[in-house]
Design a protein around this motif. Structure first.
Motif, PDB file in Angstrom:
ATOM      1  N   TYR A   1       0.796  -1.223   0.000  1.00 36.95           N
ATOM      2  CA  TYR A   1       0.000   0.000   0.000  1.00 36.95           C
ATOM      3  C   TYR A   1       0.829   1.273   0.000  1.00 36.95           C
ATOM      4  CZ  TYR A   1      -4.581  -2.162   0.496  1.00 36.95           C
ATOM      5  OH  TYR A   1      -5.741  -2.851   0.262  1.00 36.95           O
ATOM      6  N   SER A   2       2.133   1.138  -0.209  1.00 30.01           N
ATOM      7  CA  SER A   2       3.021   2.304  -0.133  1.00 30.01           C
ATOM      8  C   SER A   2       2.579   3.435  -1.070  1.00 30.01           C
ATOM      9  CB  SER A   2       4.448   1.863  -0.458  1.00 30.01           C
ATOM     10  OG  SER A   2       5.286   2.970  -0.410  1.00 30.01           O
ATOM     11  N   LYS A   3       2.368   3.098  -2.337  1.00 31.75           N
ATOM     12  CA  LYS A   3       1.984   4.152  -3.305  1.00 31.75           C
ATOM     13  C   LYS A   3       0.603   4.705  -2.997  1.00 31.75           C
ATOM     14  CE  LYS A   3       5.289   4.429  -6.580  1.00 31.75           C
ATOM     15  NZ  LYS A   3       6.281   4.492  -5.491  1.00 31.75           N
ATOM     16  N   LEU A   4      -0.338   3.825  -2.637  1.00 29.96           N
ATOM     17  CA  LEU A   4      -1.689   4.270  -2.337  1.00 29.96           C
ATOM     18  C   LEU A   4      -1.699   5.184  -1.122  1.00 29.96           C
ATOM     19  CD1 LEU A   4      -4.320   1.415  -2.820  1.00 29.96           C
ATOM     20  CD2 LEU A   4      -4.315   3.680  -3.842  1.00 29.96           C
ATOM     21  N   SER A   5      -0.819   4.877  -0.179  1.00 27.34           N
ATOM     22  CA  SER A   5      -0.732   5.699   1.017  1.00 27.34           C
ATOM     23  C   SER A   5      -0.265   7.103   0.654  1.00 27.34           C
ATOM     24  CB  SER A   5       0.234   5.061   2.018  1.00 27.34           C
ATOM     25  OG  SER A   5       0.288   5.837   3.188  1.00 27.34           O
ATOM     26  N   GLU A   6       0.772   7.166  -0.163  1.00 25.36           N
ATOM     27  CA  GLU A   6       1.271   8.481  -0.602  1.00 25.36           C
ATOM     28  C   GLU A   6       0.176   9.242  -1.337  1.00 25.36           C
ATOM     29  OE1 GLU A   6       5.912   7.102  -1.167  1.00 25.36           O
ATOM     30  OE2 GLU A   6       4.747   7.695  -2.921  1.00 25.36           O
TER      31      GLU A   6
END
Lengths: 147, 140
Positions: A86-91
């Motif tokens: 979820y790293s990109k979605l979190s950003e």
């Protein structure tokens, strides 16, 4: 790192296997917008959100609900590595969408209620406990890159 | 603020629950202890096994209190006044009431399925928030 027992993985898989991502996703998002109307502010361009009926029938709500729950499916496939998943979605949710992570918790709770309504008694206390843990961990992963 | 429509919906939901209040109370607490183990810290004196007599008894009390609140939607503060004192001065269950509310809603959804409409869901959510607010009124 979150630990998942064999039983928890089983409870997640057995429910997920029977979920219609399109139906449950649409329902969960619609309920979020109805039960917590302030969340509508994130969906300015969705058109008519003026009443529960309008929200439930809104095709953009349905489509986005499906998107959200499909992404949830990615979490289930990557239980051991949620933060990376979820790293990109979190950003995105932090930097572009400006969504307070508290709203992820609200959506998680709503998803639980949708599942409970759908599965009835099969959504046992053990199921609920496991799934609340799952939505909590997903919400946490989505908030991880906030700054 | 509970609208007239909210109050109607809450009463409708309550009618569905009327026949199985004890089960609803027991199941709500069972789910709360299973899902949120930290809530057990408020019941060190209880037998917390699934469906124990104490859970059943306490569940019955909780649902009866909620039922009383449903009968007095126009004056929750007064109807829950004694319970508010009890929770604020003696029990002080911080953070629990919201978790109880979630589990109560799950039980309603399990029992009512599709009949637990988004509109009912919204009304009950507001109701449970209002009850929690009244019970916590005197915390400080």
């Amino acid at each position: 790192m979150v630990h998942w027992s064999a039983e928890e993985k089983q409870l997640i898989a057995s429910i997920w296997g029977k979920v219609s991502v399109e139906e449950c996703g649409a329902e969960a998002l619609a309920r979020l917008l109805i039960v917590y109307p302030w969340t509508q502010r994130f969906f300015d361009n969705f058109g008519n959100l003026s009443s529960p009926t309008a929200i439930i029938g809104n095709p953009k709500v349905r489509a986005h609900g499906k998107k959200v729950l499909t992404s949830f499916g990615d979490a289930i496939k990557n239980l051991e590595n949620l933060k990376a998943t979820y790293s990109k979605l979190s950003e995105l949710h932090c930097e572009k969408l400006h969504v307070d992570p508290e709203n992820f918790r609200l959506l998680g709770d709503i998803l639980i209620i949708v599942l409970a309504a759908h599965f009835g008694k099969d959504f046992t206390p053990a199921c609920q406990a496991t799934w609340q843990k799952l939505v909590g961990v997903v919400a946490h992963a989505l908030a991880h890159k906030y700054h | 603020m509970l609208t007239g429509e909210d109050k109607k919906l809450i009463q409708m939901v309550w009618e569905k629950v009327a026949g199985c209040q004890e089960d609803v109370g027991c199941e709500t607490l069972d789910r709360m202890f299973a899902t949120y183990p930290q809530t057990k810290t408020y019941f060190p004196h209880f037998d917390l096994h699934h469906g124990s007599d104490q859970i059943r008894g306490h569940g019955k009390k909780v649902v009866a209190a909620l039922g009383n609140a449903v009968k007095n939607l126009d004056n929750l503060s007064q109807a829950l006044s004694e319970l508010s004192n009890l929770h604020a001065y003696n029990l002080r269950p911080c953070f629990v009431l919201q978790l109880l509310a979630q589990c109560f809603q799950v039980v309603l959804a399990v029992h009512m399925g599709k009949d637990y409409t988004p509109e009912m869901h919204a009304a009950v959510d507001k109701f449970m928030s209002a009850v929690a607010a009244v019970l916590a009124e005197k915390y400080r």
